[in-house]
Scaffold this active site. Structure first.
Site, PDB file in Angstrom:
ATOM      1  N   GLY A   1      40.491  40.915  45.154  1.00 17.23           N
ATOM      2  CA  GLY A   1      41.695  40.396  44.192  1.00 17.23           C
ATOM      3  C   GLY A   1      42.133  41.759  43.183  1.00 17.23           C
ATOM      4  O   GLY A   1      43.277  41.706  42.911  1.00 17.23           O
TER       5      GLY A   1
ATOM      6  N   GLU B   1      40.014  43.168  35.880  1.00 16.92           N
ATOM      7  CA  GLU B   1      39.797  41.873  36.475  1.00 16.92           C
ATOM      8  C   GLU B   1      41.305  41.337  36.869  1.00 16.92           C
ATOM      9  O   GLU B   1      42.258  41.704  36.295  1.00 16.92           O
ATOM     10  CB  GLU B   1      39.429  40.782  35.567  1.00 16.92           C
ATOM     11  CG  GLU B   1      37.832  40.856  35.699  1.00 16.92           C
ATOM     12  CD  GLU B   1      37.146  40.362  36.663  1.00 16.92           C
ATOM     13  OE1 GLU B   1      37.815  39.631  37.478  1.00 16.92           O
ATOM     14  OE2 GLU B   1      35.909  40.448  37.010  1.00 16.92           O
ATOM     15  N   ASP B   2      41.712  40.836  38.022  1.00 15.38           N
ATOM     16  CA  ASP B   2      42.941  40.265  38.131  1.00 15.38           C
ATOM     17  C   ASP B   2      43.103  38.967  37.482  1.00 15.38           C
ATOM     18  O   ASP B   2      44.205  38.831  36.691  1.00 15.38           O
ATOM     19  CB  ASP B   2      42.948  39.626  39.627  1.00 15.38           C
ATOM     20  CG  ASP B   2      41.734  38.826  40.263  1.00 15.38           C
ATOM     21  OD1 ASP B   2      40.784  38.659  39.621  1.00 15.38           O
ATOM     22  OD2 ASP B   2      41.957  38.737  41.349  1.00 15.38           O
TER      23      ASP B   2
ATOM     24  N   ASP C   1      39.060  33.027  34.745  1.00 15.08           N
ATOM     25  CA  ASP C   1      39.095  31.519  34.458  1.00 15.08           C
ATOM     26  C   ASP C   1      38.175  30.939  33.862  1.00 15.08           C
ATOM     27  O   ASP C   1      38.252  31.085  32.609  1.00 15.08           O
ATOM     28  CB  ASP C   1      39.380  31.278  36.250  1.00 15.08           C
ATOM     29  CG  ASP C   1      39.610  29.669  36.231  1.00 15.08           C
ATOM     30  OD1 ASP C   1      40.265  29.110  35.597  1.00 15.08           O
ATOM     31  OD2 ASP C   1      38.971  29.111  37.432  1.00 15.08           O
TER      32      ASP C   1
ATOM     33  N   LYS D   1      43.475  32.946  32.217  1.00 15.93           N
ATOM     34  CA  LYS D   1      43.521  31.228  32.030  1.00 15.93           C
ATOM     35  C   LYS D   1      42.829  30.628  31.028  1.00 15.93           C
ATOM     36  O   LYS D   1      41.571  30.165  31.313  1.00 15.93           O
ATOM     37  CB  LYS D   1      43.227  30.919  33.601  1.00 15.93           C
ATOM     38  CG  LYS D   1      44.002  29.638  34.139  1.00 15.93           C
ATOM     39  CD  LYS D   1      43.503  29.132  35.332  1.00 15.93           C
ATOM     40  CE  LYS D   1      44.222  29.483  36.660  1.00 15.93           C
ATOM     41  NZ  LYS D   1      43.748  29.054  37.746  1.00 15.93           N
TER      42      LYS D   1
ATOM     43  N   PHE E   1      47.107  26.578  40.009  1.00 16.16           N
ATOM     44  CA  PHE E   1      46.584  27.844  41.025  1.00 16.16           C
ATOM     45  C   PHE E   1      47.633  28.859  41.444  1.00 16.16           C
ATOM     46  O   PHE E   1      48.753  28.548  41.742  1.00 16.16           O
ATOM     47  CB  PHE E   1      46.195  27.226  42.315  1.00 16.16           C
ATOM     48  CG  PHE E   1      45.300  28.056  43.276  1.00 16.16           C
ATOM     49  CD1 PHE E   1      43.926  28.242  43.030  1.00 16.16           C
ATOM     50  CD2 PHE E   1      46.096  28.621  44.201  1.00 16.16           C
ATOM     51  CE1 PHE E   1      43.158  29.041  43.950  1.00 16.16           C
ATOM     52  CE2 PHE E   1      45.187  29.847  44.898  1.00 16.16           C
ATOM     53  CZ  PHE E   1      43.881  29.590  44.631  1.00 16.16           C
TER      54      PHE E   1
ATOM     55  N   ASP F   1      44.951  35.182  46.252  1.00 14.98           N
ATOM     56  CA  ASP F   1      45.082  34.977  47.409  1.00 14.98           C
ATOM     57  C   ASP F   1      44.832  33.237  47.528  1.00 14.98           C
ATOM     58  O   ASP F   1      44.275  32.828  46.666  1.00 14.98           O
ATOM     59  CB  ASP F   1      44.198  35.496  48.329  1.00 14.98           C
ATOM     60  CG  ASP F   1      42.894  35.095  48.374  1.00 14.98           C
ATOM     61  OD1 ASP F   1      42.213  34.964  47.065  1.00 14.98           O
ATOM     62  OD2 ASP F   1      42.155  34.680  49.466  1.00 14.98           O
TER      63      ASP F   1
ATOM     64  N   ARG G   1      48.323  37.796  48.965  1.00 19.39           N
ATOM     65  CA  ARG G   1      47.702  38.931  47.867  1.00 19.39           C
ATOM     66  C   ARG G   1      48.915  39.943  47.847  1.00 19.39           C
ATOM     67  O   ARG G   1      49.025  40.637  46.689  1.00 19.39           O
ATOM     68  CB  ARG G   1      46.490  39.845  48.509  1.00 19.39           C
ATOM     69  CG  ARG G   1      45.077  38.939  48.593  1.00 19.39           C
ATOM     70  CD  ARG G   1      44.054  39.812  48.586  1.00 19.39           C
ATOM     71  NE  ARG G   1      42.805  39.072  49.126  1.00 19.39           N
ATOM     72  CZ  ARG G   1      42.167  38.522  48.393  1.00 19.39           C
ATOM     73  NH1 ARG G   1      42.232  38.575  47.135  1.00 19.39           N
ATOM     74  NH2 ARG G   1      41.052  37.926  48.955  1.00 19.39           N
TER      75      ARG G   1
END
Ligand code: 5GP
Length: 183
Positions: free
Chosen positions: A49, A102-103, A106, A134, A155, A162, A168
């Site tokens: 990711g 990091e993408d 969460d 998030k 989401f 993805d 992606r």
């Protein structure tokens, strides 16, 4: 011209546009360049990711640095963030300035675990840069030095994120219609 993925009925809407991402990545790259001038920086991301963000971010950082990759596989929701490292870093990080890229963060459990693993290798410093945060879902307290955007508890796909291996490559970050991922 209408991009094909925007016509996909499973995509709800664009949350963060390509242009907004590019502007923010440039700002983050500038800050990182200033903060890490004359340091021994290595950018690390977790496959797959984070690769899209890393690729753009590293080209907005104008100090000398290297990049490295890890891959992990999750033990599942009960594991408290513990993951198996299926591909480790190529190079040692001892005495180097490490920036985890990091993408999305969460719950933060995975990153929290990885930071513990990396800290044991005695880097000179260890910091976190995430494109998306998030934060309403966070379960552990994590220091995040560089943050692109706070995002809602939806989401998301695109720009590295993805669903079952696809999307992606979307240049923007999009939400999916709830029935696509909620069932
Ligand atoms: P955490 O341990 O912080 O709960 O998990 C972070 C990982 O969960 C991210 O690296 C990403 O793989 C996945 N993830 C969390 N939120 C999303 C999301 O909205 N979309 C996608 N595609 N993956 C997500």
């Amino acid at each position: 011209m209408m991009r094909a993925h925007l016509a996909d009925s499973r995509i709800d809407r664009i949350l963060i546009s390509e242009e907004q991402i590019a502007a923010r990545v440039t700002e983050l790259g500038h800050r990182i360049s200033c903060d890490y001038a004359a340091r021994d920086l290595v950018l690390i991301t977790v496959l797959k990711g984070g690769t899209i963000f890393l690729a753009d971010l590293c080209r907005r950082i104008d100090t000398v640095h290297s990049i490295d990759f890890m891959a992990v596989s999750s033990y599942g929701p009960g594991a408290g963030g513990a993951v198996a490292i299926t591909k480790d870093l190529d190079d040692a990080i001892e005495d180097r300035d490490v920036l985890m890229v990091e993408d999305i963060i969460d719950t933060g459990l995975t990153l929290n675990y990885l930071l513990k693993v990396l800290r044991q290798r005695r880097p000179a410093s260890l910091a976190v840069c995430t494109l998306l945060d998030k934060d309403v879902r966070r379960l552990v307290d994590l220091p995040i030095e560089y943050r692109g955007f706070e995002v809602p508890d939806r989401f998301l796909v695109g720009y590295g994120l993805d669903l079952d291996g696809i999307w992606r490559n979307l240049p923007s970050v999009a939400t999916l219609r709830e029935e696509v991922w909620d069932g």
